[in-house]
Motif scaffolding. Structure first.
Motif, PDB file in Angstrom:
ATOM      1  N   VAL A  50       0.830  -1.209   0.000  1.00  9.52           N
ATOM      2  CA  VAL A  50       0.000   0.000   0.000  1.00  9.52           C
ATOM      3  C   VAL A  50       0.866   1.260   0.000  1.00  9.52           C
ATOM      4  O   VAL A  50       0.508   2.266  -0.618  1.00  9.52           O
ATOM      5  CB  VAL A  50      -0.957  -0.022   1.210  1.00  9.52           C
ATOM      6  CG1 VAL A  50      -1.791   1.246   1.262  1.00  9.52           C
ATOM      7  CG2 VAL A  50      -1.867  -1.234   1.130  1.00  9.52           C
ATOM      8  N   LEU A  51       2.012   1.228   0.676  1.00 14.19           N
ATOM      9  CA  LEU A  51       2.920   2.379   0.630  1.00 14.19           C
ATOM     10  C   LEU A  51       3.397   2.643  -0.805  1.00 14.19           C
ATOM     11  O   LEU A  51       3.437   3.798  -1.250  1.00 14.19           O
ATOM     12  CB  LEU A  51       4.129   2.122   1.531  1.00 14.19           C
ATOM     13  CG  LEU A  51       3.980   2.426   3.021  1.00 14.19           C
ATOM     14  CD1 LEU A  51       5.227   1.993   3.777  1.00 14.19           C
ATOM     15  CD2 LEU A  51       3.718   3.914   3.256  1.00 14.19           C
ATOM     16  N   THR A  52       3.728   1.581  -1.511  1.00 19.51           N
ATOM     17  CA  THR A  52       4.163   1.743  -2.907  1.00 19.51           C
ATOM     18  C   THR A  52       3.022   2.250  -3.771  1.00 19.51           C
ATOM     19  O   THR A  52       3.216   3.104  -4.648  1.00 19.51           O
ATOM     20  CB  THR A  52       4.697   0.408  -3.454  1.00 19.51           C
ATOM     21  OG1 THR A  52       5.725  -0.086  -2.588  1.00 19.51           O
ATOM     22  CG2 THR A  52       5.264   0.579  -4.843  1.00 19.51           C
ATOM     23  N   LEU A  53       1.809   1.726  -3.528  1.00 18.24           N
ATOM     24  CA  LEU A  53       0.639   2.211  -4.260  1.00 18.24           C
ATOM     25  C   LEU A  53       0.418   3.701  -3.997  1.00 18.24           C
ATOM     26  O   LEU A  53       0.148   4.476  -4.920  1.00 18.24           O
ATOM     27  CB  LEU A  53      -0.598   1.405  -3.858  1.00 18.24           C
ATOM     28  CG  LEU A  53      -1.930   1.851  -4.477  1.00 18.24           C
ATOM     29  CD1 LEU A  53      -1.896   1.701  -6.000  1.00 18.24           C
ATOM     30  CD2 LEU A  53      -3.085   1.043  -3.905  1.00 18.24           C
ATOM     31  N   ALA A  54       0.532   4.098  -2.728  1.00 23.32           N
ATOM     32  CA  ALA A  54       0.372   5.515  -2.379  1.00 23.32           C
ATOM     33  C   ALA A  54       1.441   6.372  -3.057  1.00 23.32           C
ATOM     34  O   ALA A  54       1.159   7.473  -3.551  1.00 23.32           O
ATOM     35  CB  ALA A  54       0.438   5.686  -0.861  1.00 23.32           C
ATOM     36  N   TYR A  55       2.673   5.863  -3.096  1.00 22.19           N
ATOM     37  CA  TYR A  55       3.757   6.598  -3.761  1.00 22.19           C
ATOM     38  C   TYR A  55       3.465   6.765  -5.249  1.00 22.19           C
ATOM     39  O   TYR A  55       3.600   7.867  -5.800  1.00 22.19           O
ATOM     40  CB  TYR A  55       5.073   5.854  -3.556  1.00 22.19           C
ATOM     41  CG  TYR A  55       6.173   6.320  -4.481  1.00 22.19           C
ATOM     42  CD1 TYR A  55       6.800   7.553  -4.292  1.00 22.19           C
ATOM     43  CD2 TYR A  55       6.563   5.536  -5.569  1.00 22.19           C
ATOM     44  CE1 TYR A  55       7.789   7.978  -5.161  1.00 22.19           C
ATOM     45  CE2 TYR A  55       7.557   5.956  -6.438  1.00 22.19           C
ATOM     46  CZ  TYR A  55       8.158   7.175  -6.235  1.00 22.19           C
ATOM     47  OH  TYR A  55       9.129   7.607  -7.097  1.00 22.19           O
ATOM     48  N   VAL A  56       3.059   5.674  -5.900  1.00 19.36           N
ATOM     49  CA  VAL A  56       2.788   5.733  -7.342  1.00 19.36           C
ATOM     50  C   VAL A  56       1.627   6.674  -7.634  1.00 19.36           C
ATOM     51  O   VAL A  56       1.684   7.484  -8.572  1.00 19.36           O
ATOM     52  CB  VAL A  56       2.489   4.313  -7.885  1.00 19.36           C
ATOM     53  CG1 VAL A  56       1.944   4.377  -9.305  1.00 19.36           C
ATOM     54  CG2 VAL A  56       3.742   3.463  -7.847  1.00 19.36           C
ATOM     55  N   MET A  57       0.581   6.603  -6.806  1.00 19.46           N
ATOM     56  CA  MET A  57      -0.596   7.422  -7.057  1.00 19.46           C
ATOM     57  C   MET A  57      -0.384   8.888  -6.709  1.00 19.46           C
ATOM     58  O   MET A  57      -0.798   9.785  -7.461  1.00 19.46           O
ATOM     59  CB  MET A  57      -1.788   6.872  -6.247  1.00 19.46           C
ATOM     60  CG  MET A  57      -2.386   5.599  -6.799  1.00 19.46           C
ATOM     61  SD  MET A  57      -3.685   4.935  -5.706  1.00 19.46           S
ATOM     62  CE  MET A  57      -4.759   6.359  -5.510  1.00 19.46           C
ATOM     63  N   LEU A  58       0.241   9.147  -5.576  1.00 14.40           N
ATOM     64  CA  LEU A  58       0.261  10.507  -5.035  1.00 14.40           C
ATOM     65  C   LEU A  58       1.563  11.261  -5.280  1.00 14.40           C
ATOM     66  O   LEU A  58       1.543  12.497  -5.388  1.00 14.40           O
ATOM     67  CB  LEU A  58      -0.016  10.464  -3.526  1.00 14.40           C
ATOM     68  CG  LEU A  58      -1.289   9.719  -3.095  1.00 14.40           C
ATOM     69  CD1 LEU A  58      -1.391   9.686  -1.583  1.00 14.40           C
ATOM     70  CD2 LEU A  58      -2.521  10.369  -3.702  1.00 14.40           C
ATOM     71  N   LEU A  59       2.681  10.573  -5.351  1.00 16.65           N
ATOM     72  CA  LEU A  59       3.979  11.253  -5.392  1.00 16.65           C
ATOM     73  C   LEU A  59       4.739  11.062  -6.704  1.00 16.65           C
ATOM     74  O   LEU A  59       5.415  11.982  -7.162  1.00 16.65           O
ATOM     75  CB  LEU A  59       4.858  10.774  -4.224  1.00 16.65           C
ATOM     76  CG  LEU A  59       4.302  11.002  -2.818  1.00 16.65           C
ATOM     77  CD1 LEU A  59       5.232  10.403  -1.773  1.00 16.65           C
ATOM     78  CD2 LEU A  59       4.085  12.486  -2.552  1.00 16.65           C
ATOM     79  N   LYS A  60       4.645   9.894  -7.265  1.00 16.25           N
ATOM     80  CA  LYS A  60       5.422   9.612  -8.474  1.00 16.25           C
ATOM     81  C   LYS A  60       4.912  10.442  -9.647  1.00 16.25           C
ATOM     82  O   LYS A  60       3.713  10.464  -9.928  1.00 16.25           O
ATOM     83  CB  LYS A  60       5.326   8.120  -8.812  1.00 16.25           C
ATOM     84  CG  LYS A  60       6.174   7.716 -10.007  1.00 16.25           C
ATOM     85  CD  LYS A  60       5.977   6.243 -10.328  1.00 16.25           C
ATOM     86  CE  LYS A  60       6.780   5.838 -11.553  1.00 16.25           C
ATOM     87  NZ  LYS A  60       6.538   4.422 -11.912  1.00 16.25           N
TER      88      LYS A  60
END
Length: 812
Positions: A50-60
């Protein structure tokens, strides 16, 4: 923190020896190692996913050049009351913008559609995107083969070429190396394939999350009819714009300028339509990233919060295991102390052990995260955007490293806190009598409070989400979906209207002749509506209302009750009579104090009133009306006997008997369409339910371990009390009373946390607050009470049932 520097020096000089010694120590306790590694590995794996998903969605950043300059346009149709009636472009407004705008450096037009690939023997239905050449430049679309669209495919060039997605090339053409020599045919038009997009290209999901275009075609060939291309009042949600705003330009100012450009031209073209008096157009810019996210940030934050809470519960459980482990290691640690090891050196020994465990747990976590990525990509690609980009990346590895170091240091620190260095140093000289590890009451109580706080808040929140989702799923919409199939046909454009209508009626009669078919209606599915403009003939009141074209069998087929008046007759459908039927919501709006029957709108008389239906996932029933469908309608609802649905092969065969050019565009059941609309609710119910059960399970294990260890430390006291005559119930009450304060404080803290959350995010959480929280709160507290009582009683049973003399013995 004072221990960190000396411990780090020891790690540098004696690292190989300490690692070897720590590994040998851990090998002697396989159950402890497997418990720590499995629990943390799986929970941290879920967290990393979920942290990686959040990174891809919100930060990347988006995978497009100068992605921060990419915008889409929202075309708002504002009614006379200042309300937004629609949020999509009309075709002529879109073309006016494309030709007249000078604000954007580039702007691409997009129209999403789907059609049957009739050049393939399998006749698959492929999703399409009709685009202008700028689409390829704005997205820097990398090609696996060939080229994208060029100026030869610009607007009004009518050059029939096609670009395939890599997935289409693989599935429909088996990665044929001569693909650029082939053609694809849709609706009688053949397009020469000029390119294939690369496998790694990520198309921006503008229309729906998870929707991918399988074939790209030039804008000129979009399926919008010539008549619709001239209608200034008919908006179409499939029309989109992607544009690049030059650096330094203010989106708000650009929105205002475009509003003036488009609205003034629109006003000139609708000046002769009284319905649009007082209406207007407003343009609003949205960054491409915000459109792709589509408001899914709230879901990812909730999921992240739930998993962080789960990891905290797992961490408290593991903390208790380390406390027990420290007690078992006293003798070995005493040897270290006896030969001169300092506090920092003993801390280093513990840190190596926890570090090895965290390393193993993190390897398992990364494996679990990899499976988690695949699971999200397979099941939740319609909920969370950009899931196709999920993979182990630098952020994932960095997060794993940070978590490993933090947890290793934390567990080592907690273990070191359990040790009394002075007593440890004299342990060998005193044979260990009376010098066992004593767990400070504050630490034990803190662990209980943390567990109960998280369980109270997380389980209650999950149960609220679970119940609300379940209520939405089980809500009666007011119409039947069981044993009903929805069929859409792809019809040849060249057929004469009358001939096509006759052939469709033949299809209908042949369907009714099948023994398993009970009824057939030539109509759109119950879940889909369009928007129509109506004007009351007497009052001149204007309405923008949801509408659907149906036949005389529709209401009886889906069992939608007729409240007043008459249904459509077969003659109404055949002769296209000027009659309509309204739902009860629209009827009350038209005639609050009397009957709406007989009123006319746009020259159409109201002949009936039906009960309004609530669409899946929706809480309100809007005003709607129904009008006679053309006998050329290419959609049919088929009601069949239970368990006897028609197969695709049967329908293809039947269509071929009537007209070989009739193709089956899509086939689905109403239950499937209903479930598709409720997919997010099903996902929420499963996720919140699973999270609740997992939380309760981990909490039960953790509380049992904490209280069990505390009871074990007090066995001498329990044995003494029993020896001097204490009764069983007195001992039970003693243990319950000693843990009650921590449990109650944890419950109170959890409720206060939830209250603060509600007050902080009241705008989002208001729909979830109400009297229905009371039974859920009682259920949550009841579950916590049962778990707490079991955790207090079962570890105590051993000492109550065994001989008192055994409890008075010491193993120290």
């Amino acid at each position: 923190m004072n221990n960190f520097r000396p411990a780090s020096l020891l790690l540098i000089h004696q690292f190989p020896y300490l690692v070897k010694q720590a590994w040998g120590s851990l090998q002697s306790k396989p159950a402890f190692v497997s418990g720590v590694v499995t629990t943390l590995g799986l929970t941290l794996g879920a967290l990393l996913t979920v942290l990686t998903l959040a990174y891809v969605m919100l930060l990347k950043p988006l995978p497009y050049p100068q992605q921060e300059q990419l915008y889409t346009l929202e075309h708002q149709l504002i009614d006379k009351d200042g309300q937004i009636d629609g949020r999509a472009f009309t075709y002529p407004n879109l073309m006016h913008f494309y030709r007249a705008q000078q604000t954007f450096s580039q702007a691409a037009l997009i129209y999403y559609d789907a059609d049957v690939l009739i050049s393939s023997p399998k006749h698959p239905t492929l999703s399409q995107a009709y685009v202008t050449p700028e689409w390829f430049n704005l997205l820097d679309a990398e090609m696996a083969l060939g080229r994208g669209f060029e100026q030869t495919e610009a607007v009004n060039q009518y050059h029939p070429v096609a670009v395939l997605s890599y997935d289409t090339w693989q599935k429909e053409f088996s990665l044929s190396p001569d693909i650029l020599d082939k053609k694809v045919t849709f609706s009688g038009t053949s397009y020469r394939i000029v390119g294939v997009l690369s496998k790694g290209f990520q198309e921006p999901e503008l229309l729906d999350t998870g929707m991918k275009s399988q074939v790209l075609l030039p804008w000129d060939f979009n399926s919008i009819s010539e008549a619709e291309r001239k209608k200034w009042g008919n908006d179409d949600g499939l029309l989109n714009v992607l544009a690049k705003l030059p650096a330094g330009k203010n989106p708000g100012q650009v929105s205002q300028a475009l509003t003036g450009l488009i609205n003034s031209n629109w006003q000139e073209n609708v000046a002769g339509f009284a319905f649009f008096n007082g209406w207007g157009i407003k343009i609003k810019l949205h960054s491409l990233k915000s459109v792709i996210l589509g408001g899914s940030e709230q879901s990812i934050y909730l999921l992240l919060a739930g998993l962080i809470a789960l990891v905290l519960i797992a961490t408290t459980n593991i903390t208790n295991l380390f406390i027990s482990r420290t007690a078992e290691q006293q003798h070995n640690l005493a040897i270290h102390a006896a030969i001169g090891a300092s506090k920092s050196q003993i801390f280093a020994v513990l840190l190596i052990q926890t570090g090895l465990l965290m390393l193993m747990a993190m390897v398992l976590a990364l494996v679990a995260a990899t499976f988690g990525f695949a699971l999200l990509q397979q099941t939740l690609n319609h909920i969370f955007p950009r899931v196709d980009e999920l993979a182990i990346n630098a952020f994932t590895l960095g997060s794993a490293l940070l978590l490993s170091i933090s947890l290793a240091w934390f567990f080592a620190r907690v273990s070191a806190q359990m040790l009394n260095y002075r007593q440890l140093n004299t342990r060998l000289h005193t044979s260990g009598k009376g010098t066992g590890v004593q767990v400070p009451g504050k630490i034990r109580n803190a662990l209980i409070i943390i567990q109960i706080t998280i369980v109270t808040s997380l389980v209650l929140a999950c149960l609220v989400l679970f119940k609300k989702s379940l209520d939405t799923i089980n809500r009666d919409g007011g119409f039947d979906t069981d044993n009903i199939t929805f069929m859409v046909l792809a019809l040849p454009a060249s057929d004469k209207a009358a001939e096509r209508a006759n052939q469709l009626q033949t299809v209908r009669r042949q369907l009714l002749a099948l023994p398993q078919v009970e009824a057939v209606s030539q109509a759109l599915a119950p879940m889909a509506f369009t928007t129509r403009a109506l004007t009351a003939d007497i009052s001149n009141e204007r309405y923008s209302v949801k509408a659907k074209d149906i036949d005389h069998e529709y209401f009886s087929l889906i069992n939608q009750p007729l409240i007043e008046g008459n249904d459509f007759s077969a003659a109404d459908i055949k002769d296209d009579n000027d009659v309509i039927i309204v739902n009860d919501v629209f009827a009350r709006q038209l005639a609050p104090d009397s009957s709406a029957l007989g009123l006319t709108l746009n020259g159409n008389a109201i002949i009936g009133v039906v009960k309004g239906i609530k669409l899946p996932g929706k809480n309100k029933i809007p005003p709607r009306f129904y009008f006679p469908a053309s006998q050329e309608r290419n959609m049919m609802l088929i009601k069949h006997l239970p368990g006897q649905a028609l197969t695709r092969e049967q329908l293809v065969s039947l269509l071929g008997q009537v007209n070989g050019r009739f193709k089956l565009f899509s086939l689905s059941t109403l239950n499937e369409r209903r479930q598709s609309r409720l997919f997010s609710q099903y996902t929420t119910a499963v996720t919140s339910g699973a999270l609740s059960l997992l939380t309760l399970l981990l909490a039960a294990i953790g509380l049992y371990g904490i209280i069990s260890f505390g009871t074990q430390m007090r066995r001498l006291e329990i044995g003494t009390r029993l020896a001097v005559g204490a009764k069983r119930k007195d001992i039970i009450w003693l243990i319950f009373k000693d843990n009650a304060f921590s449990i109650l404080l944890g419950i109170l803290t959890g409720l206060i946390s939830l209250l603060l959350l509600v007050l902080t995010f009241s705008e989002f959480l208001t729909p979830y607050i109400g009297w229905q929280l009371l039974p859920l709160l009682i259920a949550t507290l009841g579950l916590i009470a049962i778990i707490s009582c079991c955790a207090c009683y079962f570890p105590l049973r051993r000492y109550l049932n065994q001989a008192v003399a055994l409890s008075l013995k010491t193993s120290q």
